[in-house]
Design a protein around this motif. Structure first.
Motif, PDB file in Angstrom:
ATOM      1  N   GLY A 102      83.555  37.365  -2.075  1.00  0.00           N
ATOM      2  CA  GLY A 102      83.351  36.808  -0.807  1.00  0.00           C
ATOM      3  C   GLY A 102      82.581  35.631  -0.956  1.00  0.00           C
ATOM      4  O   GLY A 102      82.333  34.968  -0.091  1.00  0.00           O
ATOM      5  N   ASN A 103      82.140  35.072  -2.222  1.00  0.00           N
ATOM      6  CA  ASN A 103      81.383  33.947  -2.439  1.00  0.00           C
ATOM      7  C   ASN A 103      81.726  33.150  -3.591  1.00  0.00           C
ATOM      8  O   ASN A 103      81.753  33.823  -4.776  1.00  0.00           O
ATOM      9  N   PRO A 104      82.011  31.862  -3.467  1.00  0.00           N
ATOM     10  CA  PRO A 104      82.328  30.903  -4.625  1.00  0.00           C
ATOM     11  C   PRO A 104      81.365  30.863  -5.824  1.00  0.00           C
ATOM     12  O   PRO A 104      81.902  30.658  -6.809  1.00  0.00           O
ATOM     13  N   HIS A 110      80.658  34.213 -12.860  1.00  0.00           N
ATOM     14  CA  HIS A 110      81.229  35.440 -13.492  1.00  0.00           C
ATOM     15  C   HIS A 110      82.689  35.389 -14.331  1.00  0.00           C
ATOM     16  O   HIS A 110      83.770  34.199 -13.756  1.00  0.00           O
ATOM     17  N   LYS A 111      83.075  35.987 -15.222  1.00  0.00           N
ATOM     18  CA  LYS A 111      84.192  35.832 -15.960  1.00  0.00           C
ATOM     19  C   LYS A 111      85.391  36.801 -15.374  1.00  0.00           C
ATOM     20  O   LYS A 111      84.978  37.549 -14.519  1.00  0.00           O
ATOM     21  N   GLU A 138      80.649  37.892   2.765  1.00  0.00           N
ATOM     22  CA  GLU A 138      80.086  37.614   1.385  1.00  0.00           C
ATOM     23  C   GLU A 138      78.932  38.772   0.848  1.00  0.00           C
ATOM     24  O   GLU A 138      78.124  39.096   1.543  1.00  0.00           O
ATOM     25  N   LEU A 139      79.549  39.162  -0.581  1.00  0.00           N
ATOM     26  CA  LEU A 139      78.692  40.083  -1.077  1.00  0.00           C
ATOM     27  C   LEU A 139      78.492  41.292  -0.337  1.00  0.00           C
ATOM     28  O   LEU A 139      77.868  42.322  -0.639  1.00  0.00           O
ATOM     29  N   GLY A 140      79.667  41.570   0.635  1.00  0.00           N
ATOM     30  CA  GLY A 140      79.453  42.854   1.212  1.00  0.00           C
ATOM     31  C   GLY A 140      78.585  43.274   2.427  1.00  0.00           C
ATOM     32  O   GLY A 140      78.335  44.127   2.966  1.00  0.00           O
ATOM     33  N   PHE A 141      77.786  42.054   2.752  1.00  0.00           N
ATOM     34  CA  PHE A 141      76.642  42.046   3.563  1.00  0.00           C
ATOM     35  C   PHE A 141      76.852  41.844   4.970  1.00  0.00           C
ATOM     36  O   PHE A 141      75.816  41.235   5.415  1.00  0.00           O
ATOM     37  N   PRO A 310      72.610  31.105  -4.580  1.00  0.00           N
ATOM     38  CA  PRO A 310      73.881  30.927  -3.799  1.00  0.00           C
ATOM     39  C   PRO A 310      73.806  30.336  -2.650  1.00  0.00           C
ATOM     40  O   PRO A 310      72.929  30.805  -1.782  1.00  0.00           O
ATOM     41  N   LYS A 311      75.020  29.694  -2.031  1.00  0.00           N
ATOM     42  CA  LYS A 311      74.884  29.111  -0.898  1.00  0.00           C
ATOM     43  C   LYS A 311      75.663  30.105   0.189  1.00  0.00           C
ATOM     44  O   LYS A 311      76.728  30.709  -0.213  1.00  0.00           O
ATOM     45  N   LEU A 312      74.810  30.677   1.091  1.00  0.00           N
ATOM     46  CA  LEU A 312      75.366  31.884   2.012  1.00  0.00           C
ATOM     47  C   LEU A 312      75.407  31.401   3.190  1.00  0.00           C
ATOM     48  O   LEU A 312      74.576  30.677   3.550  1.00  0.00           O
ATOM     49  N   GLY A 313      76.135  32.192   4.043  1.00  0.00           N
ATOM     50  CA  GLY A 313      75.950  32.107   5.679  1.00  0.00           C
ATOM     51  C   GLY A 313      74.610  32.385   6.012  1.00  0.00           C
ATOM     52  O   GLY A 313      74.070  33.380   5.579  1.00  0.00           O
ATOM     53  N   LEU A 314      74.204  32.124   7.268  1.00  0.00           N
ATOM     54  CA  LEU A 314      73.285  32.586   7.782  1.00  0.00           C
ATOM     55  C   LEU A 314      72.640  34.006   8.043  1.00  0.00           C
ATOM     56  O   LEU A 314      71.776  34.294   7.318  1.00  0.00           O
TER      57      LEU A 314
END
Length: 572
Positions: A102-104, A110-111, A138-141, A310-314
């Motif tokens: 869920g996150n670019p 990662h490979k 994102e990140l299942g969070f 990482p750039k994450l939503g608030l």
């Protein structure tokens, strides 16, 4: 949700999401009809600023096709899932592809996977075809289904609200009939859900012993603003119509049960009165679940977060920050609580019990809204989620339609390791539940017509005497009798509300106070008791308003003053 879904006690192992490790906090989605996903080029154009929604709903982040092997020749067993298509969330590894989680930034660092997740391989082996990976929080969070980078999949039933998370893309893809099922375990049809379970779960150790029994968590249903006619009654009536296989249902206060049977939870409980013990225990269970979530996220991903930034939503950023800053001083206590709670739930349900509780905590947020989930909503949501999530028990969710545009769904929870038993029970009940949903939509409460003022006053006094003796149920019977004879006296409703409060039946107490205030707008006791009922079901803002109404009428009322101070602290 408009389709049955499954959270399995074997979820992390059965789904085979080997890396990254995902936390699915709440998989609540609303369904409808959408069209097949568009190619990535058109989605990118929309995300760069198109004002109208994309021609395809944005459920998928990767379109691909993993075809199954051909049917084996006899005498080998036939494949269980031939001609079915499925999708997987963006945390499942597929050989040759990078799981984006869920996150670019995750995807960039990662490979490509060197192997395919075990669950995906198992489904392919049984004849199903994988057609893509779907958008997730994102990140299942997250719990809303929103994604800062991929866009938020459009809720096909109600495009103006969020689809729910964390498996938003999977839920949308299933409900739109883009695929027959998705991981984690969503299907439109209980028969398909059961077939997926047969493909992924180990064979049951033994057959069913004895009749099944539903156990309703009444205190959880009290947290809803939905009448029992649309929830509890639907399920109870459905079971009664079945010719065999179920015992009569029973009802419990699950919060009180937790308080009495999970001794190590006490160190996480806030001080509370006897009346509030159950609510305090439920909240403490949520706290333990969230602390364990943070601990395990930190153990797996702290180095990556600190290195990549990482750039994450608030919302996700806030949760990630809480996790990486977590200190594990009492981690042993958290795992002890989890062990005790699993044992307590096993003791309650045994081999044939099924706990019934709500799924949805309230109405979904508006899409693209700056509004955040309220503390009341989160408290209710985590209360419902933690019961199965912390114990590792299996949970299945079935939609029951809507009430005043509010989606309704019910969760069924069985003991750890009883996944196949639960899937079979859902399959057996499903048709009867659908019939009762239709009947419930046509029901109306009968009017009260009898009046006899003298006798009603006598019944009120008998109710008061029973109340003084702490015979709450008897008091309710007398007050109800008085109301049948005279339904225009606010005191009768207000007194019955007090008895309902003592029994923890907060929804009924609130309804009686509503009626009392319709009859007498200056009834201070009605405001106080309705405020208590609302506070007990975590509606802090509305409770505060009621206590302030009481203070407007009686500025020095000690109960209202103390409640105002307490609730202001909750709402900070």
């Amino acid at each position: 949700a408009s389709a049955p879904s499954m959270d399995s006690s074997a979820r992390s192992g059965a789904t085979g999401s080997s890396n990254p490790r995902a936390w699915i906090v709440a998989g609540v989605a609303v369904a409808g009809v959408i069209v097949l996903a568009e190619v990535a080029r058109r989605r990118r154009r929309w995300l760069r600023g198109k004002s109208s929604p994309p021609p395809y709903s944005g459920a998928f982040c990767d379109r691909l096709e993993l075809a199954p092997p051909p049917q084996p020749p006899p005498p080998a067993a036939r494949q269980q899932l031939p001609d079915l298509t499925f999708a997987v969330s963006d945390n499942f590894e597929i050989e040759g592809y990078v799981a984006g989680f869920g996150n670019p930034d995750w995807k960039r660092t990662h490979k490509a996977a060197s192997h395919t997740a075990a669950a995906v391989k198992a489904l392919l082996k049984q004849g199903a075809t994988c057609v893509g990976r779907t958008v997730m929080d994102e990140l299942g969070f997250g719990v809303t289904g929103e994604n800062l980078h991929c866009g938020t999949p459009i809720n096909p039933a109600s495009p103006s609200v969020v689809p729910g998370g964390s498996c938003s893309g999977s839920a949308v893809a299933v409900s739109a009939q883009l695929v027959e099922f998705a991981l984690g375990w969503l299907a439109r049809d209980p028969h398909i859900l059961s077939r997926v379970g047969d493909a992924l779960l180990p064979a049951a150790a033994c057959g069913l012993k004895g009749k099944r029994q539903l156990v309703f968590a009444d205190d959880c249903f009290e947290l809803l603003k939905i009448p029992n006619q649309k929830t509890v009654d639907v399920i109870e009536n459905a079971v009664r119509t079945l010719p065999y296989g179920f015992q009569p249902p029973k009802h419990i206060n699950i919060g009180q049960y937790i308080s009495s049977n999970v001794p190590s939870l006490k160190e996480f409980c806030e001080p509370s009165t006897k009346l509030q013990e159950g609510k305090s225990a439920l909240k403490a269970l949520c706290t333990v679940m969230l602390l364990l979530q943070r601990y395990e996220f930190k153990a797996n991903h702290e180095d990556w977060v600190n290195t990549v930034k990482p750039k994450l939503g608030l919302e996700v950023s806030t949760r990630v920050l809480q996790a990486v800053n977590f200190t594990d001083d009492n981690i042993k206590s958290l795992y002890i609580v989890r062990t005790e709670w699993r044992a307590a739930l096993k003791n309650l349900l045994k081999d044939t019990g099924i706990l019934v509780l709500p799924t949805m905590a309230g109405h979904p947020l508006k899409r693209n809204s700056k509004q955040r989930l309220s503390s009341e909503f989160e408290d209710k949501m985590y209360a419902f989620v933690s019961i199965a999530a912390l114990s590792g028990c299996c949970q299945a969710t079935v939609p029951l339609g809507n009430h005043n545009d509010h989606p309704i769904s019910i969760s069924f929870v069985a003991a750890h390791g009883s996944d196949k038993f639960l899937l079979r029970a859902i399959l057996d009940m499903y048709s009867a539940i659908q019939e009762q949903i239709v009947l419930a939509s046509k029901l109306a409460l009968p009017p009260v017509i009898d009046r006899d003022v003298d006798t009603s006053e006598l019944l009120k006094e008998k109710g008061n005497n029973s109340f003084k003796r702490k015979q709450w149920s008897k008091a309710i019977e007398f007050y109800s009798g008085a109301i049948k004879l005279n339904d225009t006296n606010a005191t009768y409703y207000c007194n019955r509300a007090a008895a309902y409060l003592e029994l923890g039946r907060f929804k009924q107490a609130e309804a009686d106070c509503d009626q009392a205030l319709l009859l007498d707008k200056k009834n201070v006791k009605a405001y106080l008791r309705r405020g208590t009922a609302k506070e007990s079901v975590l509606n802090y803002q509305e409770a505060l308003q009621d206590f302030r109404h009481a203070l407007a009428l009686e500025p020095q009322n000690r109960t209202a003053l103390a409640a105002e101070k307490r609730l202001q602290k909750h709402l900070r």
